[in-house]
Scaffold this motif. Structure first.
Motif, PDB file in Angstrom:
ATOM      1  N   GLU A   1       0.837  -1.192   0.000  1.00 44.74           N
ATOM      2  CA  GLU A   1       0.000   0.000   0.000  1.00 44.74           C
ATOM      3  C   GLU A   1       0.883   1.258   0.000  1.00 44.74           C
ATOM      4  O   GLU A   1       1.677   1.470   0.910  1.00 44.74           O
ATOM      5  N   ILE A   2       0.716   2.089  -1.025  1.00 49.25           N
ATOM      6  CA  ILE A   2       1.459   3.344  -1.146  1.00 49.25           C
ATOM      7  C   ILE A   2       0.442   4.457  -1.361  1.00 49.25           C
ATOM      8  O   ILE A   2      -0.319   4.444  -2.326  1.00 49.25           O
ATOM      9  N   LEU A   3       0.432   5.432  -0.434  1.00 48.43           N
ATOM     10  CA  LEU A   3      -0.535   6.523  -0.476  1.00 48.43           C
ATOM     11  C   LEU A   3       0.177   7.863  -0.580  1.00 48.43           C
ATOM     12  O   LEU A   3       1.252   8.063  -0.001  1.00 48.43           O
ATOM     13  N   PHE A   4      -0.461   8.802  -1.287  1.00 50.37           N
ATOM     14  CA  PHE A   4       0.014  10.175  -1.364  1.00 50.37           C
ATOM     15  C   PHE A   4      -1.107  11.100  -0.917  1.00 50.37           C
ATOM     16  O   PHE A   4      -2.286  10.843  -1.177  1.00 50.37           O
ATOM     17  N   LEU A   5      -0.723  12.179  -0.255  1.00 46.11           N
ATOM     18  CA  LEU A   5      -1.701  13.111   0.304  1.00 46.11           C
ATOM     19  C   LEU A   5      -1.314  14.541  -0.039  1.00 46.11           C
ATOM     20  O   LEU A   5      -0.231  15.009   0.331  1.00 46.11           O
ATOM     21  N   GLY A   6      -2.205  15.240  -0.743  1.00 46.71           N
ATOM     22  CA  GLY A   6      -2.039  16.664  -0.965  1.00 46.71           C
ATOM     23  C   GLY A   6      -2.670  17.428   0.181  1.00 46.71           C
ATOM     24  O   GLY A   6      -3.801  17.139   0.589  1.00 46.71           O
ATOM     25  N   THR A   7      -1.946  18.404   0.712  1.00 51.00           N
ATOM     26  CA  THR A   7      -2.412  19.190   1.853  1.00 51.00           C
ATOM     27  C   THR A   7      -2.324  20.676   1.520  1.00 51.00           C
ATOM     28  O   THR A   7      -1.966  21.059   0.414  1.00 51.00           O
ATOM     29  N   GLU A   8      -2.615  21.512   2.502  1.00 47.24           N
ATOM     30  CA  GLU A   8      -2.443  22.947   2.306  1.00 47.24           C
ATOM     31  C   GLU A   8      -0.984  23.360   2.410  1.00 47.24           C
ATOM     32  O   GLU A   8      -0.644  24.514   2.119  1.00 47.24           O
ATOM     33  N   LEU A   9      -0.117  22.419   2.799  1.00 51.98           N
ATOM     34  CA  LEU A   9       1.308  22.714   2.950  1.00 51.98           C
ATOM     35  C   LEU A   9       2.144  21.606   2.317  1.00 51.98           C
ATOM     36  O   LEU A   9       3.014  21.016   2.950  1.00 51.98           O
ATOM     37  N   GLY A  10       1.885  21.316   1.051  1.00 50.09           N
ATOM     38  CA  GLY A  10       2.697  20.345   0.345  1.00 50.09           C
ATOM     39  C   GLY A  10       2.113  18.945   0.317  1.00 50.09           C
ATOM     40  O   GLY A  10       0.930  18.723   0.581  1.00 50.09           O
ATOM     41  N   VAL A  11       2.980  17.952  -0.003  1.00 57.48           N
ATOM     42  CA  VAL A  11       2.564  16.571  -0.225  1.00 57.48           C
ATOM     43  C   VAL A  11       3.239  15.654   0.790  1.00 57.48           C
ATOM     44  O   VAL A  11       4.427  15.797   1.081  1.00 57.48           O
ATOM     45  N   TYR A  12       2.452  14.709   1.316  1.00 56.94           N
ATOM     46  CA  TYR A  12       2.953  13.670   2.217  1.00 56.94           C
ATOM     47  C   TYR A  12       2.760  12.308   1.552  1.00 56.94           C
ATOM     48  O   TYR A  12       1.958  12.162   0.618  1.00 56.94           O
ATOM     49  N   TYR A  13       3.488  11.290   2.057  1.00 55.12           N
ATOM     50  CA  TYR A  13       3.304   9.937   1.545  1.00 55.12           C
ATOM     51  C   TYR A  13       3.378   8.940   2.690  1.00 55.12           C
ATOM     52  O   TYR A  13       3.893   9.242   3.778  1.00 55.12           O
ATOM     53  N   LYS A  14       2.852   7.746   2.421  1.00 54.28           N
ATOM     54  CA  LYS A  14       2.770   6.701   3.438  1.00 54.28           C
ATOM     55  C   LYS A  14       2.911   5.353   2.755  1.00 54.28           C
ATOM     56  O   LYS A  14       2.261   5.091   1.743  1.00 54.28           O
ATOM     57  N   VAL A  15       3.769   4.477   3.304  1.00 51.07           N
ATOM     58  CA  VAL A  15       3.976   3.130   2.775  1.00 51.07           C
ATOM     59  C   VAL A  15       3.579   2.121   3.846  1.00 51.07           C
ATOM     60  O   VAL A  15       4.117   2.148   4.961  1.00 51.07           O
ATOM     61  N   GLY A  16       2.631   1.245   3.502  1.00 53.43           N
ATOM     62  CA  GLY A  16       2.217   0.207   4.433  1.00 53.43           C
ATOM     63  C   GLY A  16       1.718   0.771   5.750  1.00 53.43           C
ATOM     64  O   GLY A  16       0.892   1.687   5.783  1.00 53.43           O
TER      65      GLY A  16
ATOM     66  N   ASP B   1       3.583   2.351   7.915  1.00 53.21           N
ATOM     67  CA  ASP B   1       4.411   3.465   8.365  1.00 53.21           C
ATOM     68  C   ASP B   1       3.574   4.721   8.575  1.00 53.21           C
ATOM     69  O   ASP B   1       2.469   4.859   8.040  1.00 53.21           O
ATOM     70  N   ASN B   2       4.127   5.661   9.334  1.00 53.70           N
ATOM     71  CA  ASN B   2       3.496   6.973   9.480  1.00 53.70           C
ATOM     72  C   ASN B   2       3.690   7.799   8.210  1.00 53.70           C
ATOM     73  O   ASN B   2       4.556   7.517   7.384  1.00 53.70           O
ATOM     74  N   TRP B   3       2.884   8.850   8.096  1.00 53.78           N
ATOM     75  CA  TRP B   3       3.021   9.777   6.986  1.00 53.78           C
ATOM     76  C   TRP B   3       4.305  10.590   7.133  1.00 53.78           C
ATOM     77  O   TRP B   3       4.700  10.969   8.240  1.00 53.78           O
ATOM     78  N   LEU B   4       4.927  10.871   5.980  1.00 54.34           N
ATOM     79  CA  LEU B   4       6.129  11.708   5.931  1.00 54.34           C
ATOM     80  C   LEU B   4       5.996  12.705   4.785  1.00 54.34           C
ATOM     81  O   LEU B   4       5.318  12.426   3.786  1.00 54.34           O
ATOM     82  N   PRO B   5       6.645  13.885   4.901  1.00 53.69           N
ATOM     83  CA  PRO B   5       6.688  14.789   3.741  1.00 53.69           C
ATOM     84  C   PRO B   5       7.370  14.096   2.574  1.00 53.69           C
ATOM     85  O   PRO B   5       8.326  13.343   2.755  1.00 53.69           O
ATOM     86  N   LEU B   6       6.880  14.353   1.366  1.00 50.03           N
ATOM     87  CA  LEU B   6       7.428  13.722   0.174  1.00 50.03           C
ATOM     88  C   LEU B   6       8.411  14.646  -0.516  1.00 50.03           C
ATOM     89  O   LEU B   6       8.053  15.733  -0.976  1.00 50.03           O
ATOM     90  N   GLY B   7       9.660  14.201  -0.594  1.00 47.65           N
ATOM     91  CA  GLY B   7      10.642  14.873  -1.423  1.00 47.65           C
ATOM     92  C   GLY B   7      11.143  16.193  -0.866  1.00 47.65           C
ATOM     93  O   GLY B   7      10.813  16.605   0.241  1.00 47.65           O
ATOM     94  N   GLN B   8      11.949  16.850  -1.670  1.00 44.06           N
ATOM     95  CA  GLN B   8      12.620  18.081  -1.294  1.00 44.06           C
ATOM     96  C   GLN B   8      12.231  19.223  -2.232  1.00 44.06           C
ATOM     97  O   GLN B   8      11.932  19.010  -3.391  1.00 44.06           O
ATOM     98  N   ASP B   9      12.250  20.431  -1.683  1.00 44.30           N
ATOM     99  CA  ASP B   9      12.154  21.681  -2.460  1.00 44.30           C
ATOM    100  C   ASP B   9      10.760  22.024  -2.956  1.00 44.30           C
ATOM    101  O   ASP B   9      10.614  22.885  -3.837  1.00 44.30           O
ATOM    102  N   LEU B  10       9.720  21.409  -2.416  1.00 47.73           N
ATOM    103  CA  LEU B  10       8.366  21.830  -2.775  1.00 47.73           C
ATOM    104  C   LEU B  10       7.945  22.970  -1.848  1.00 47.73           C
ATOM    105  O   LEU B  10       8.032  22.833  -0.631  1.00 47.73           O
ATOM    106  N   PRO B  11       7.487  24.100  -2.391  1.00 43.99           N
ATOM    107  CA  PRO B  11       7.075  25.214  -1.531  1.00 43.99           C
ATOM    108  C   PRO B  11       5.886  24.828  -0.639  1.00 43.99           C
ATOM    109  O   PRO B  11       5.133  23.898  -0.948  1.00 43.99           O
ATOM    110  N   ASN B  12       5.725  25.563   0.428  1.00 45.90           N
ATOM    111  CA  ASN B  12       4.599  25.340   1.339  1.00 45.90           C
ATOM    112  C   ASN B  12       3.350  26.040   0.813  1.00 45.90           C
ATOM    113  O   ASN B  12       2.982  27.130   1.263  1.00 45.90           O
ATOM    114  N   VAL B  13       2.698  25.405  -0.156  1.00 44.95           N
ATOM    115  CA  VAL B  13       1.483  25.950  -0.746  1.00 44.95           C
ATOM    116  C   VAL B  13       0.424  24.852  -0.829  1.00 44.95           C
ATOM    117  O   VAL B  13       0.701  23.671  -0.661  1.00 44.95           O
ATOM    118  N   ILE B  14      -0.799  25.292  -1.127  1.00 46.32           N
ATOM    119  CA  ILE B  14      -1.936  24.377  -1.225  1.00 46.32           C
ATOM    120  C   ILE B  14      -1.785  23.472  -2.443  1.00 46.32           C
ATOM    121  O   ILE B  14      -1.439  23.920  -3.530  1.00 46.32           O
TER     122      ILE B  14
END
Length: 855
Positions: free
Chosen positions: A705-720, A722-735
């Motif tokens: 199971e691999i999930l991605f989440l768009g938020t008001e402050l960037g993108v998070y992801y989750k594998v199996g 595991d807890n959610w983590l921010p995805l990747g580097q250098d994405l601005p904090n925007v919706i």
């Protein structure tokens, strides 16, 4: 004087949109209810549409209201109560409780995924594509220039309501962001007492979004290193304050004047302390639109009042008391004479001469013809040597003291026979530029320089300067499998951008929409594209948008009752079948020529997800699902009693596995999972801060199971598990308004609201997924590739264990699946459309993923 706030249904349709500011203020009023406000204002709009002519000004006003309603939709709680607009920033640790920047957390974004986010454009204004009033890059709020010799080394700054601050060190040829760590916070203004690039002084920044009032201020920031880094001053606001700050008057490095909801504030110690130098009788005056000449300063409040200071803002007098007209004035001064010019919402201009024996407001000429400030969303004014330029939706000028007015910047420009020159709609600020009649202006498209050869010239030269300021506000994005570079995006204010071949080159081209709210591309034929506009409008092209900006077909959709931002979704395996979110969910099987109501019972549709015959929707009445393409429906239980669903995803091979996000700021309640088709839910929000969850997406056809989440402050992801983590580097904090997975290149595409379009590799190995890729000696052989005979062979050698396979397209839709055995496996792909596909073969531990092209 007693003030009456709207939200009482007005029986007089002629004043429906006179109250623009008041619904915006509702979020700060105790007891205000979002759902009541939306229902009552929409009833007023309906009433006016049925009883009087609905003018262009009314259409603009409706659009402003619907944007406000869309902004708040996911933020309010289940009862319609308004949270603070900045709550997510505080909960994420970007600002402290007092509103000051939490500098220790600015670089603290941790992620196991070290992949870099890349902005994928457009990097410059799209090809106009024959569109005379073509879209540009996005809304700006102000401009500042520091001069240098040669002029090509001039240093420029622009500010954006959702895209932060941008700086150019080469006179606008290239730009770089300077506030991405908190970009979505919004910037109203930035100013310095200097205009010399060799001695720039201290730069001050007023935060928030004063004109649209969607984002509240965290106060005034400052930069002492020429706009490279920023820190809070002593003027900050807690979440409870819900304040606004206006444009700035910067007198010197230590002395600054700014307006707030009730006060005019002044600092003389570089922002360490601020003094209330004027207190308005009302706490929602939103004092602003400051302009100065020497020691004289004039400003306005939102109730029709005007204030004046002759001593650099230390003391103030009221030269026009507030009314009850929800009216703000625009203010400027003639640099040569020091006479102030003031424009009312009616378009009437008055003058105020501080040097007169008894200064007073004096009416000048006639009201500006066709003036439309959309309440106070766009109000700007500049005067030089008797030339008056008034900025609203368009710029309108007069050279004879207001007797005759001429549209000089025309957002509806068609050709050289049109009035004026083309200028993007909605002008927010204007000012002097160079000698002669040269000015700058910022609007909903960006920054322009406007030059008149003579005062009487009505068609000025217009130069677009903010070409690579990436602040586009996306609602939607769609992708194509033929090339990872083929995309289409829908944007607030700036129509649509379509990436496709034109004149032998892959380029972004303009496409007509107004507000581009929904998009789709046929994944078997990328020339077939769809672009939706507000309230259910839709155009289609069967030959691409290149050289065809308004498409081939104005699709006759069942648009009555459609949301302002509506959703369009293509069936994952049959691209001629689409689903539209209108007053109900509708289906078309002929590319939009005819539609049928699927009668889901969900009411006005807000979200659609589909794979094969499985169709999930969210509407005003909650969630519904169908496993037979809309023939019958069952109800999805709400995952959280305190917040409604706002997005849904599911596993196409097991549609009982469902994921949903919920609205609002219920701490610990962001994403939920169901294994019984949406009857019961488990909370899977661990690791997420209490910020808005906008969209959840499951990566289909994976062993884990691999999930991605768009938020008001960037993108998070989750594998199996595991807890959610921010995805990747250098994405601005925007919706993040839209997420799409391009399965043929294993990339996630993110449409942001204020920083354009981004993508990142989501190869499983970079996400920490525990699987073993078969090596060259054991991986299956796929041939021929490309396939032109309708027969695909997959050969497993004797050392390769039996493998299950799925073959899927760019959007993850499965077109074939089964089991592969040792030796040659022959697959009939005669009925599979041409295109690029992924074949994923696995036994749960070992995996081989290969791309195949069908011709």
């Amino acid at each position: 004087m007693k003030k009456f706030y709207i939200l009482i249904l007005c029986l007089c349709s002629s004043v429906v949109f006179a109250q623009t500011l008041d619904y915006k203020k509702a979020s700060t009023k105790e007891g205000s209810n979002y759902f009541d406000i939306v229902n009552e204002v929409r009833n007023e709009i309906t009433l006016k549409k049925s009883t009087t002519d609905f003018t262009k000004a009314d259409i603009k006003a409706e659009k402003q209201f619907e944007r406000w309603a869309y902004y708040w939709k996911d933020r309010v709680d289940a009862d319609g109560n308004f949270p603070n607009e900045l709550l997510g920033y505080y909960n994420a640790g970007l600002i402290n409780a007092d509103g000051s920047l939490n500098l220790q957390n600015m670089e603290a974004r941790s992620s196991q995924s070290q992949q870099q986010w890349m902005n994928v454009g457009p990097q410059t204004v799209p090809d106009a594509n024959g569109y005379p009033n073509f879209p540009q890059m996005g809304r700006l709020t102000n401009f500042m220039r520091f001069t240098k010799v040669p002029a090509s080394d001039n240093v420029l700054f622009v500010s954006a309501p959702n895209g932060g601050i941008w700086k150019s060190t080469d006179n606008g040829d290239t730009w770089a962001p300077k506030l991405d760590f908190i970009a979505g916070i919004g910037v109203t203004d930035m100013r310095s007492a200097s205009s010399d690039a060799n001695n720039p002084g201290t730069i001050y920044v007023s935060t928030g979004d004063y004109d649209a009032d969607h984002i509240k201020s965290i106060g005034v920031l400052k930069s002492t290193d020429f706009g490279e880094t920023y820190q809070s001053t002593g003027l900050t606001f807690s979440l409870a304050d819900r304040e606004s700050t206006s444009n700035l008057i910067v007198i010197n490095d230590n002395t600054v004047v700014v307006g707030t909801n009730q006060h005019i504030k002044k600092t003389t110690d570089g922002g360490a302390t601020w003094t209330n130098v004027y207190t308005h009788p009302y706490n929602d005056a939103q004092i602003g639109k400051f302009h100065s000449h020497g020691t004289n300063i004039m400003c306005a409040d939102s109730w029709g009042g005007l204030m004046f200071s002759s001593d650099s803002g230390t003391t103030w007098s009221v030269i026009k008391s507030e009314g009850n007209s929800f009216e703000r004035h625009s203010v400027t001064a003639d640099a040569a004479t020091g006479i102030f010019y003031v424009q009312a919402k009616s378009g009437q201009i008055s003058t105020y001469n501080p040097g007169a024996m008894s200064p007073s407001l004096t009416t000048l000429g006639d009201p500006t013809t066709n003036y439309n400030p959309q309440g106070a969303y766009n109000m700007a004014l500049v005067v030089k040597d008797g030339l008056i330029i008034s900025g609203g939706v368009d710029a309108i000028n007069s050279e004879d003291n207001g007797s005759v007015w001429y549209t000089t910047l025309n957002n509806a420009w068609v050709d050289n026979s049109s009035a004026g020159s083309y200028g993007h709609a909605d002008i927010h600020e204007m000012g002097y530029l160079d000698s002669g009649y040269s000015f700058w202006a910022v609007n909903d498209g960006g920054l322009i320089y406007v030059t008149y050869p003579t005062k009487s010239e009505e068609k000025p030269q217009v130069d677009y300067i903010s070409n690579s300021v990436l602040i586009t506000q996306l609602y939607s994005v769609a992708i194509s499998p033929q090339s990872e570079d083929h995309k289409i995006m829908g944007n607030q204010d700036n129509d649509g951008y379509s990436l496709e071949m034109k004149d032998g080159t892959l380029k972004w081209v303009a496409a007509l929409a107004g507000d581009g709210t929904s998009t789709a591309i046929d994944y078997t034929n990328p020339s077939i594209r769809y672009l939706g506009a507000q309230n259910g409008a839709l155009i289609r092209t069967d030959s691409g948008f290149a050289n065809n900006y308004d498409g081939d077909v104005d699709v006759n959709t069942p648009s009555t009752g459609a949301p302002f931002v509506w959703t369009l979704k293509m069936n994952s395996t049959t691209p001629t079948t689409l689903y539209g979110g209108f007053a109900e969910v509708y289906k078309t099987t002929n590319k939009g020529d005819t539609w049928s109501n699927l009668n889901s019972g969900a009411g006005q549709i807000e979200y659609i997800e589909t794979f094969g015959n499985n169709l999930f929707v969210i509407g005003a009445n909650g969630g519904r699902k169908s496993t037979n393409d809309g023939t019958s429906w069952s109800t999805l239980t709400e995952p959280e009693a305190l917040a409604r669903m706002n997005s849904v995803s599911f596993n196409q091979t097991n549609p009982n596995t469902v994921y949903a996000t919920v609205r609002g700021y219920v701490d610990g309640s962001k994403v939920f999972k169901s294994t019984d088709g949406g009857l019961t839910w488990a909370n899977i929000s661990a690791g997420l801060p209490n910020i808005l969850a906008k969209q959840v997406v499951l990566k289909q056809n994976q062993s884990e199971e691999i999930l991605f989440l768009g938020t008001e402050l960037g993108v998070y992801y989750k594998v199996g598990t595991d807890n959610w983590l921010p995805l990747g580097q250098d994405l601005p904090n925007v919706i993040i308004n839209d997420l799409e997975i391009n399965y043929t290149v294993d990339k996630l595409i993110a449409g942001t609201y204020g920083r354009g379009l981004w993508e990142i590799s989501i190869n499983n190995s970079t996400l920490g997924v525990d699987e073993v890729e078969l090596d060259d000696s054991t991986a299956p052989s796929i041939y021929p590739n490309p396939v032109s005979s309708g027969e695909l062979h997959i050969k497993l050698n004797s050392a390769t264990p039996e493998l299950d396979y799925v073959m899927y397209n760019v959007v993850g839709g499965i077109v074939k699946q089964g089991t592969l055995v040792s030796g040659d496996n022959k697959l009939d792909v005669t009925n599979v459309s041409s295109g690029v596909y992924v074949v994923r073969m696995t036994n749960g531990k070992y995996v081989s993923t290969q791309k195949v092209i069908l011709k």
